[in-house]
Design an enzyme around this catalytic site. Structure first.
Site, mmCIF file in Angstrom:
data_model
loop_
_atom_site.group_PDB
_atom_site.id
_atom_site.type_symbol
_atom_site.label_atom_id
_atom_site.label_comp_id
_atom_site.label_asym_id
_atom_site.label_seq_id
_atom_site.Cartn_x
_atom_site.Cartn_y
_atom_site.Cartn_z
ATOM 1 N N ALA A 1 2.222 8.838 -9.372
ATOM 2 C CA ALA A 1 3.561 8.800 -9.979
ATOM 3 C C ALA A 1 3.563 8.143 -11.359
ATOM 4 O O ALA A 1 4.539 7.510 -11.742
ATOM 5 C CB ALA A 1 4.552 8.093 -9.042
ATOM 6 N N ASP B 1 0.817 -1.210 0.000
ATOM 7 C CA ASP B 1 0.000 0.000 0.000
ATOM 8 C C ASP B 1 0.859 1.271 0.000
ATOM 9 O O ASP B 1 2.088 1.227 -0.075
ATOM 10 C CB ASP B 1 -0.949 -0.034 1.200
ATOM 11 C CG ASP B 1 -2.328 0.523 0.887
ATOM 12 O OD1 ASP B 1 -2.450 1.372 -0.015
ATOM 13 O OD2 ASP B 1 -3.298 0.110 1.563
ATOM 14 N N ASP C 1 -0.254 1.865 -5.192
ATOM 15 C CA ASP C 1 0.142 3.266 -5.006
ATOM 16 C C ASP C 1 -0.939 4.237 -5.482
ATOM 17 O O ASP C 1 -0.692 5.432 -5.612
ATOM 18 C CB ASP C 1 1.491 3.543 -5.676
ATOM 19 C CG ASP C 1 1.370 3.958 -7.128
ATOM 20 O OD1 ASP C 1 0.408 3.530 -7.804
ATOM 21 O OD2 ASP C 1 2.230 4.721 -7.603
ATOM 22 N N TRP C 2 -2.154 3.710 -5.707
ATOM 23 C CA TRP C 2 -3.352 4.512 -5.985
ATOM 24 C C TRP C 2 -3.285 5.273 -7.307
ATOM 25 O O TRP C 2 -3.984 6.275 -7.503
ATOM 26 C CB TRP C 2 -3.621 5.507 -4.853
ATOM 27 C CG TRP C 2 -3.524 4.936 -3.477
ATOM 28 C CD1 TRP C 2 -3.738 3.645 -3.097
ATOM 29 C CD2 TRP C 2 -3.167 5.650 -2.280
ATOM 30 N NE1 TRP C 2 -3.547 3.502 -1.731
ATOM 31 C CE2 TRP C 2 -3.199 4.722 -1.209
ATOM 32 C CE3 TRP C 2 -2.841 6.976 -2.005
ATOM 33 C CZ2 TRP C 2 -2.903 5.081 0.106
ATOM 34 C CZ3 TRP C 2 -2.552 7.344 -0.702
ATOM 35 C CH2 TRP C 2 -2.581 6.401 0.333
ATOM 36 N N GLY C 3 -2.450 4.812 -8.232
ATOM 37 C CA GLY C 3 -2.328 5.482 -9.516
ATOM 38 C C GLY C 3 -1.366 6.646 -9.513
ATOM 39 O O GLY C 3 -1.227 7.338 -10.530
ATOM 40 N N ASP D 1 -9.339 3.914 -3.545
ATOM 41 C CA ASP D 1 -10.075 2.712 -3.164
ATOM 42 C C ASP D 1 -11.475 2.634 -3.770
ATOM 43 O O ASP D 1 -12.151 3.649 -3.969
ATOM 44 C CB ASP D 1 -10.212 2.630 -1.650
ATOM 45 C CG ASP D 1 -8.901 2.320 -0.961
ATOM 46 O OD1 ASP D 1 -7.890 2.103 -1.659
ATOM 47 O OD2 ASP D 1 -8.878 2.309 0.282
#
Length: 435
Positions: A225, A152, A221-223, A243
């Protein structure tokens, strides 16, 4: 707000040489399994993990390829590591036999086990995480018999935070250079492989590669970078959004975002629109069906997130749909289905409420083409698949068709097929050959 987007060139697939290729084909195709978080949150223990494992077998899910039983956050002692080894300490009140004990029992059932950490100092629930301890934690996971790591993006200290966390403008995947869910897009030409996010995730990748065990690596990494440009070389799947929640608005929003990322999906690496919510919340049966079908045709990891000891027959039937699973797990064709037109909107329109409605993709396992039609509207509406609009089918005007939900042979269908669909429902067709 709606934006129109024209696609000047297709986004390139990353070369196979750059992919994270693992032993025994681990990570070559999307992962199938179960995760504890959406069902139980922090209220997790070995009994619930083993109940899920046994249900995967008893409900016939193992026979269809579901194999990972994944422990999410809150499995360790909070605010503490072992003073002599620096290892995280499994919570003995939740896991009396440790993580290795429950791993052995899962393995004895012929399944695999996963665990959770974060590329920060703490997890999202405030437990010890792996930043600075990647080598120690990777070795712990290997010693315990772990097969899958969800990694995460919580607990990141200020000195490890990037100046930018959005995508690069003008990449063609989002309108006007913006990133849904994200802020602070980087300047054009910014090299995300020099970012701290990239370093945090590749450090754990390298630690996993240096242990004597093959561990599936799921980036979360939630999209951030611009992970789509380096996720394939770093992990076997990578989260492309924040999420999911068990409501149609969020499911449609994520499906819309992911529809623009399909050229990044192929063997050894897949954008991950988060775990399944089938069986959770107040989703209608049609919304459950559409959610699973979209995730399956996008070749997303299919990680069940509901309590399997209380799942109802309708939801279980969705998770067991063999046509969609066969398409998702194709060992010969790694690319997903793609939108061939948007339907409700003009083509290449970014709309969080009305994602692309018409999808198609070739399948070796189905020996034909899978076609999906979505009704994104709030009322019953008709959707029509016209053969000469579908890239894989436009050369002929009549095909043999199977309804993927019922298994019914629809016979020889000429020119087009129409379906009346309730709000947020999908039709899924297997088009096998000309007739």
């Amino acid at each position: 707000m709606l934006w129109s987007l024209t696609l000047a060139v297709a986004l390139p697939l990353l070369p196979a040489a750059d992919a994270l290729v693992r032993k025994n084909d681990v990570g070559k195709i999307p992962a199938l399994g179960w995760n504890s978080w959406n069902a139980f949150g922090c209220d997790i223990n070995s009994e619930k993990v083993l109940t899920a494992a046994n249900k995967i077998i008893n409900l016939g899910l193992k026979d269809l390829g579901y194999e990972y039983v994944n422990i999410d956050d809150c499995w360790s002692i909070q605010n503490k590591r072992d003073e002599s080894t620096s290892r995280m300490i499994p919570d003995s009140s939740k896991f009396p036999d440790g993580i290795s004990g429950v791993a052995k029992q899962v393995h004895d059932l012929g399944l695999k086990i996963g665990i959770y950490s974060s590329a920060g100092e703490t997890t999202c629930a405030g437990y010890p995480a792996s930043l600075g301890y990647e080598t120690v934690d990777a070795q712990s996971f290997a010693d315990w018999g772990i097969d899958y790591l969800k990694y995460d993006n919580c607990g990141v200290p200020d000195d490890w935070t990037d100046t930018y966390n959005g995508c690069v403008p003008d990449k063609g995947n989002f309108p006007n250079g913006t990133c849904p869910d994200l802020t602070d897009p980087a300047p054009e030409g910014y090299d995300w492989r020099k970012s701290k996010t990239y370093t945090r995730y590749t450090t754990m990748r390298d630690a996993l590669l240096n242990v004597d065990r093959t561990i599936f690596y799921s980036l979360c990494d939630w999209g951030y970078a611009d992970v789509n440009t380096w996720g394939n070389e770093t992990g076997n799947s990578w989260r492309m959004s924040l999420d999911i929640t068990p409501d149609w608005a969020r499911i449609a929003e994520i499906a819309n975002e992911n529809s623009f990322l399909m050229n990044y999906a192929n063997f050894w690496g897949y954008p991950d629109p988060d775990m399944l919510e089938v069986g959770n919340g107040d989703l209608t049966i049609e919304e459950n069906r559409a959610h699973f079908a979209l995730w399956a045709v996008m070749k997303s990891p299919l990680i069940i997130g509901t309590a399997l000891d209380s799942i109802n027959d309708d939801h279980l039937a969705i998770l067991k749909n063999k046509y969609l699973l066969d398409f998702n797990q194709d060992p010969v064709i790694g690319s997903p289905a793609h939108p061939y037109k948007w339907g409700y909107n003009s083509d290449w329109t970014f709309d969080p409420v009305h994602p692309a409605e018409y999808w198609s993709g070739a399948s070796s396992t189905l020996e034909g083409t899978l076609v999906l039609m979505l009704n994104s509207e709030d009322a019953t509406a008709t959707r029509t698949a016209t053969w000469n609009e579908i890239p894989e089918l436009k050369s002929h005007d009549a095909y043999k068709v199977i309804d993927a939900w019922t298994g019914k042979d629809l016979g020889c269908v000429k020119t087009k097929y129409s379906a009346s669909l309730k709000s947020h429902d999908v039709a899924v067709l297997v088009v096998k050959g000309q007739c």
